[in-house]
Design an enzyme around this catalytic site. Structure first.
Site, mmCIF file in Angstrom:
data_model
loop_
_atom_site.group_PDB
_atom_site.id
_atom_site.type_symbol
_atom_site.label_atom_id
_atom_site.label_comp_id
_atom_site.label_asym_id
_atom_site.label_seq_id
_atom_site.Cartn_x
_atom_site.Cartn_y
_atom_site.Cartn_z
ATOM 1 N N HIS A 92 48.204 34.161 42.004
ATOM 2 C CA HIS A 92 49.257 34.974 42.608
ATOM 3 C C HIS A 92 49.708 34.439 43.969
ATOM 4 C CE1 HIS A 92 49.500 38.342 39.720
ATOM 5 N NE2 HIS A 92 48.261 37.955 39.440
ATOM 6 N N HIS A 127 33.707 37.516 34.278
ATOM 7 C CA HIS A 127 34.755 36.784 34.974
ATOM 8 C C HIS A 127 34.127 36.012 36.130
ATOM 9 C CE1 HIS A 127 38.868 35.782 35.949
ATOM 10 N NE2 HIS A 127 39.326 36.612 35.038
ATOM 11 N N ASP A 170 46.005 38.233 28.269
ATOM 12 C CA ASP A 170 46.078 37.891 26.852
ATOM 13 C C ASP A 170 44.924 38.534 26.095
ATOM 14 O OD1 ASP A 170 48.192 35.547 26.509
ATOM 15 O OD2 ASP A 170 47.127 35.191 28.388
#
Length: 414
Positions: free
Chosen positions: A17, A104, A342
């Protein structure tokens, strides 16, 4: 680190980002025709928002070349390329201030650096792969122009659903399938990119089921590289399959790599698995192999046959399903991840796998070309050192001098 390659070197930059992502490519051959139109097609295949089965993040991913070219040709100097992040939503990730997302990179990045990107996955995001795909556009064009080398990947499984052909190592049907597959055919089976109507539909339905449950599922991508020059690869530690494995396992969410017959090859006896040599069907000065269980690489060096391999991608870690986990402060909590993600990464991973394969082959070719250029300046050696011509032809005789020096002998553990 963020640099890949030895002679053809790619450095990527950017977080998921930040204002932009991109790359600097060093070692680009001068005089190569190159514009943004050469780079954009693969970026468009990789971009988000392609279908209802991918993240809805709306990015056009339009590339800009900022250096290293003039009047449409490369100068031999570093090529810098940039893609703007246009659809940023850092507020979608406020929960990351409290929770490390299960499976993650939030926790490990914080432990490694003592600081981490507060929105998205930062450098661990697949958004970083834009730089890889852009750089590979240069490599692919050079390899296509000089050797007609092609890279074609496709989705070979989603969850427990496998394209049956890919479960049959070296079957004539599978080898013919790989030899004739094109990107155009793969992309005619969007959005999943499994080039079989029946299994493409099954895989798409499975991805949709997990998407609707706010869950995720994994899969595999298979890639074939055709028209690879013979002799690429740097034994012992930089064997061509080792470099391919390194490249593929550097892609986010990867969990496995196998080449040629892979793990299925462990079930095949050597009498069948050995790729015997035959006269080359089109080149009388060379040899080919009757089978290709090796996947186009022997002894870590390309043998001229098709290189084919498979890459496993895990189920995406960021999901909307409520998960009992623990906050950074050690207190228990429940995480329902926000953001746009996704449900299965393999449809969009196809061009990324192709890109990393192209970077490996390009780097290996540059290294081999430098070796051949250095060798060409020396007097030509007409035959292997210490061997008579007759032995070179049929292995029937050795010279006394070679016996003393041990030249021409096969050494090893066997």
């Amino acid at each position: 680190m963020s640099t890949f390659g030895s002679s053809f070197r790619v450095t990527t930059y950017g977080e998921s980002h930040c204002r932009s992502v991109g790359c600097i490519v060093d070692g680009v051959p001068p005089g190569l025709p190159l514009t943004e139109e050469d780079i954009q097609p693969q970026l468009s295949r990789r971009r988000p928002g392609q279908s209802a089965l991918t993240t809805p993040r709306n990015e056009k991913d339009r590339v800009q070349i900022h250096s290293g070219t003039e009047f449409g040709y490369t100068l031999g100097t570093p090529v810098a390329m940039m893609v703007l992040n246009e659809d940023q939503r850092p507020h979608d990730y406020s929960e990351m201030d409290l929770y490390p997302r299960p499976s993650h990179a939030d926790f490990t990045y914080l432990q490694k650096y003592g600081i981490k990107a507060s929105s998205g996955g930062g450098r661990s995001s697949a958004r970083e792969t834009i730089g890889r795909v852009a750089a590979a556009g240069i490599a692919e064009k050079y390899l296509r122009m000089t050797h007609n080398t092609s890279f074609t990947a496709f989705v070979s499984s989603v969850g427990p659903i496998h394209l049956p052909l890919t479960q049959q190592p070296d079957s004539p049907e599978y080898m013919e399938f790989l030899s004739n597959l094109t990107r155009e055919k793969v992309d005619s089976f969007l959005p999943v990119r499994c080039p079989d109507a029946e299994y493409n539909e099954k895989m798409g339905q499975l991805i949709a089921e997990y998407r609707d449950k706010k869950d995720s599922i994994g899969g595999t991508v298979t890639c074939v590289i055709r028209n690879v020059p013979v002799g690429l690869g740097e034994p012992c530690f930089d064997k061509l399959e080792a470099k391919l494995a390194h490249a593929m396992m550097s892609i986010p969410a990867t969990k496995g790599f196998e080449i040629g017959s892979g793990f299925l090859g462990t079930e095949i006896p050597g009498s069948i698995h050995n790729d015997k040599f035959i006269p080359h069907p089109t080149d009388p000065t060379s040899l080919a192999t009757a089978t290709n269980y090796s996947g186009g690489i022997q002894g870590g060096i390309s043998n001229g046959q098709n290189i084919y391999f498979k890459v496993a991608f895990k189920s995406p870690a960021t999901i909307g399903v409520a998960q009992d986990t623990t906050k950074y402060n050690g207190q228990p909590g429940t995480l329902e991840a926000k953001g746009r993600h996704d449900p299965c990464v393999v449809p969009r991973a196809v061009p990324i796998v192709e890109a990393m394969a192209a970077l490996v082959i390009m780097d290996a070719l540059c290294l081999q070309q430098s070796r051949e250029a250095a060798r060409s300046a020396l007097p030509r050696v007409a035959q292997p050192m210490g061997l008579k011509t007759k032995e070179v032809m049929d292995g029937s005789e050795r010279t006394e001098e070679a016996e003393k020096k041990g030249q021409g002998v096969v050494f090893g553990d066997e």
